[in-house]
Design a protein around this motif. Structure first.
Motif, PDB file in Angstrom:
ATOM      1  N   MET A 135       0.837  -1.201   0.000  1.00 19.96           N
ATOM      2  CA  MET A 135       0.000   0.000   0.000  1.00 19.96           C
ATOM      3  C   MET A 135       0.870   1.249   0.000  1.00 19.96           C
ATOM      4  O   MET A 135       1.939   1.265   0.602  1.00 19.96           O
ATOM      5  N   ILE A 136       0.369   2.285  -0.654  1.00 20.31           N
ATOM      6  CA  ILE A 136       0.998   3.600  -0.620  1.00 20.31           C
ATOM      7  C   ILE A 136      -0.066   4.575  -0.111  1.00 20.31           C
ATOM      8  O   ILE A 136      -1.125   4.737  -0.733  1.00 20.31           O
ATOM      9  N   ALA A 137       0.226   5.186   1.042  1.00 25.11           N
ATOM     10  CA  ALA A 137      -0.694   6.154   1.650  1.00 25.11           C
ATOM     11  C   ALA A 137      -0.167   7.559   1.390  1.00 25.11           C
ATOM     12  O   ALA A 137       1.020   7.832   1.566  1.00 25.11           O
ATOM     13  N   SER A 138      -1.058   8.448   0.975  1.00 22.72           N
ATOM     14  CA  SER A 138      -0.679   9.846   0.792  1.00 22.72           C
ATOM     15  C   SER A 138      -1.628  10.727   1.585  1.00 22.72           C
ATOM     16  O   SER A 138      -2.718  10.312   1.970  1.00 22.72           O
ATOM     17  N   GLY A 139      -1.187  11.935   1.844  1.00 22.32           N
ATOM     18  CA  GLY A 139      -1.938  12.893   2.649  1.00 22.32           C
ATOM     19  C   GLY A 139      -1.034  13.408   3.749  1.00 22.32           C
ATOM     20  O   GLY A 139       0.174  13.531   3.568  1.00 22.32           O
ATOM     21  N   SER A 140      -1.592  13.667   4.909  1.00 19.85           N
ATOM     22  CA  SER A 140      -0.808  14.076   6.081  1.00 19.85           C
ATOM     23  C   SER A 140      -0.377  12.802   6.790  1.00 19.85           C
ATOM     24  O   SER A 140      -1.028  12.342   7.731  1.00 19.85           O
ATOM     25  N   VAL A 141       0.734  12.212   6.294  1.00 23.83           N
ATOM     26  CA  VAL A 141       1.155  10.897   6.782  1.00 23.83           C
ATOM     27  C   VAL A 141       2.614  10.839   7.228  1.00 23.83           C
ATOM     28  O   VAL A 141       3.062   9.788   7.690  1.00 23.83           O
ATOM     29  N   GLN A 142       3.352  11.926   7.102  1.00 27.25           N
ATOM     30  CA  GLN A 142       4.735  11.933   7.577  1.00 27.25           C
ATOM     31  C   GLN A 142       4.897  13.020   8.632  1.00 27.25           C
ATOM     32  O   GLN A 142       4.332  14.106   8.518  1.00 27.25           O
ATOM     33  N   GLY A 143       5.664  12.696   9.672  1.00 25.34           N
ATOM     34  CA  GLY A 143       5.917  13.655  10.741  1.00 25.34           C
ATOM     35  C   GLY A 143       4.752  13.835  11.698  1.00 25.34           C
ATOM     36  O   GLY A 143       4.699  14.807  12.444  1.00 25.34           O
ATOM     37  N   VAL A 144       3.815  12.889  11.673  1.00 29.25           N
ATOM     38  CA  VAL A 144       2.607  13.012  12.500  1.00 29.25           C
ATOM     39  C   VAL A 144       2.326  11.761  13.332  1.00 29.25           C
ATOM     40  O   VAL A 144       1.237  11.603  13.873  1.00 29.25           O
ATOM     41  N   GLY A 145       3.304  10.830  13.402  1.00 26.18           N
ATOM     42  CA  GLY A 145       3.114   9.600  14.168  1.00 26.18           C
ATOM     43  C   GLY A 145       2.367   8.513  13.417  1.00 26.18           C
ATOM     44  O   GLY A 145       1.905   7.539  14.019  1.00 26.18           O
ATOM     45  N   PHE A 146       2.254   8.659  12.105  1.00 25.70           N
ATOM     46  CA  PHE A 146       1.479   7.713  11.306  1.00 25.70           C
ATOM     47  C   PHE A 146       2.066   6.305  11.326  1.00 25.70           C
ATOM     48  O   PHE A 146       1.331   5.328  11.454  1.00 25.70           O
ATOM     49  N   ARG A 147       3.384   6.168  11.213  1.00 29.27           N
ATOM     50  CA  ARG A 147       3.990   4.829  11.196  1.00 29.27           C
ATOM     51  C   ARG A 147       3.729   4.089  12.502  1.00 29.27           C
ATOM     52  O   ARG A 147       3.368   2.910  12.492  1.00 29.27           O
ATOM     53  N   ALA A 148       3.880   4.762  13.636  1.00 34.62           N
ATOM     54  CA  ALA A 148       3.604   4.127  14.932  1.00 34.62           C
ATOM     55  C   ALA A 148       2.116   3.775  15.051  1.00 34.62           C
ATOM     56  O   ALA A 148       1.756   2.728  15.598  1.00 34.62           O
ATOM     57  N   TYR A 149       1.266   4.642  14.540  1.00 31.32           N
ATOM     58  CA  TYR A 149      -0.180   4.412  14.532  1.00 31.32           C
ATOM     59  C   TYR A 149      -0.503   3.147  13.725  1.00 31.32           C
ATOM     60  O   TYR A 149      -1.262   2.282  14.178  1.00 31.32           O
ATOM     61  N   ILE A 150       0.106   3.016  12.541  1.00 30.72           N
ATOM     62  CA  ILE A 150      -0.110   1.843  11.692  1.00 30.72           C
ATOM     63  C   ILE A 150       0.407   0.582  12.373  1.00 30.72           C
ATOM     64  O   ILE A 150      -0.241  -0.465  12.353  1.00 30.72           O
ATOM     65  N   GLN A 151       1.581   0.672  13.001  1.00 33.55           N
ATOM     66  CA  GLN A 151       2.145  -0.483  13.705  1.00 33.55           C
ATOM     67  C   GLN A 151       1.203  -0.952  14.808  1.00 33.55           C
ATOM     68  O   GLN A 151       0.966  -2.147  14.965  1.00 33.55           O
ATOM     69  N   LYS A 152       0.641  -0.030  15.565  1.00 34.95           N
ATOM     70  CA  LYS A 152      -0.283  -0.372  16.652  1.00 34.95           C
ATOM     71  C   LYS A 152      -1.534  -1.061  16.106  1.00 34.95           C
ATOM     72  O   LYS A 152      -1.977  -2.093  16.644  1.00 34.95           O
ATOM     73  N   ILE A 153      -2.106  -0.519  15.032  1.00 35.62           N
ATOM     74  CA  ILE A 153      -3.287  -1.138  14.421  1.00 35.62           C
ATOM     75  C   ILE A 153      -2.952  -2.552  13.947  1.00 35.62           C
ATOM     76  O   ILE A 153      -3.721  -3.487  14.156  1.00 35.62           O
ATOM     77  N   ALA A 154      -1.790  -2.714  13.307  1.00 41.10           N
ATOM     78  CA  ALA A 154      -1.378  -4.026  12.803  1.00 41.10           C
ATOM     79  C   ALA A 154      -1.219  -5.020  13.947  1.00 41.10           C
ATOM     80  O   ALA A 154      -1.692  -6.155  13.859  1.00 41.10           O
ATOM     81  N   GLN A 155      -0.556  -4.608  15.001  1.00 37.20           N
ATOM     82  CA  GLN A 155      -0.348  -5.503  16.140  1.00 37.20           C
ATOM     83  C   GLN A 155      -1.674  -5.872  16.796  1.00 37.20           C
ATOM     84  O   GLN A 155      -1.881  -7.027  17.168  1.00 37.20           O
ATOM     85  N   ASP A 156      -2.577  -4.928  16.921  1.00 42.55           N
ATOM     86  CA  ASP A 156      -3.892  -5.201  17.503  1.00 42.55           C
ATOM     87  C   ASP A 156      -4.689  -6.208  16.671  1.00 42.55           C
ATOM     88  O   ASP A 156      -5.494  -6.962  17.206  1.00 42.55           O
ATOM     89  N   ARG A 157      -4.459  -6.209  15.355  1.00 39.20           N
ATOM     90  CA  ARG A 157      -5.213  -7.080  14.449  1.00 39.20           C
ATOM     91  C   ARG A 157      -4.405  -8.312  14.016  1.00 39.20           C
ATOM     92  O   ARG A 157      -4.831  -9.035  13.115  1.00 39.20           O
ATOM     93  N   HIS A 158      -3.240  -8.516  14.608  1.00 30.01           N
ATOM     94  CA  HIS A 158      -2.383  -9.669  14.296  1.00 30.01           C
ATOM     95  C   HIS A 158      -2.008  -9.713  12.811  1.00 30.01           C
ATOM     96  O   HIS A 158      -2.057 -10.767  12.174  1.00 30.01           O
TER      97      HIS A 158
END
Length: 90
Positions: free
Chosen positions: A6-29
Motif C-alpha cells: 500500500m501507498i498512503a498519501s496525505g498528512s502521513v509523515q511527521g505526525v506519528g502515522f507509522r507508529a499508529y499503523i504499527q499499533k493497528i497491525a499488532q492489535d489485528r495480528h
C-alpha cells in the motif's frame, strides 16, 4: 492468507502515522512493515487472513486524527511471504 503493498498519501509523515499503523497491525495480528518514502508518502506491506487484512486496510483508509489524514490509499496484492511481526523501517 494474502499480502498487500500500500501507498498512503496525505498528512502521513511527521505526525506519528507509522507508529499508529504499527499499533493497528499488532492489535489485528497483521504482519509486515511500514516506512516513509522520499516523496512524502508512506509505504506499507501487510499480510494476514483476508478478513483481518481487509479490516486493517479499511482502518488505514479512514485514518483521520488531529494530525493524520489519509487522502489516498493505493492497494495491490503481492506474494505472501509468511512474515512474522510488524516493524517500522527507516
Amino acid at each position: 492468507m494474502k499480502r498487500v503493498n500500500m501507498i498512503a498519501s496525505g498528512s502521513v509523515q511527521g505526525v506519528g502515522f507509522r507508529a499508529y499503523i504499527q499499533k493497528i497491525a499488532q492489535d489485528r495480528h497483521i504482519a509486515g512493515w511500514v516506512r516513509n518514502l522520499a516523496d512524502g508518502t508512506v509505504e506499507i506491506e501487510a499480510e494476514g487472513p483476508d478478513d483481518l487484512l481487509n479490516r486493517f486496510i479499511e482502518s488505514i483508509r479512514s485514518s483521520k486524527t488531529i494530525f493524520i489524514n489519509v487522502h489516498s490509499l493505493q492497494v495491490r496484492d503481492i506474494s505472501v511471504t509468511n512474515e512474522q511481526g510488524f516493524t517500522i523501517r527507516r
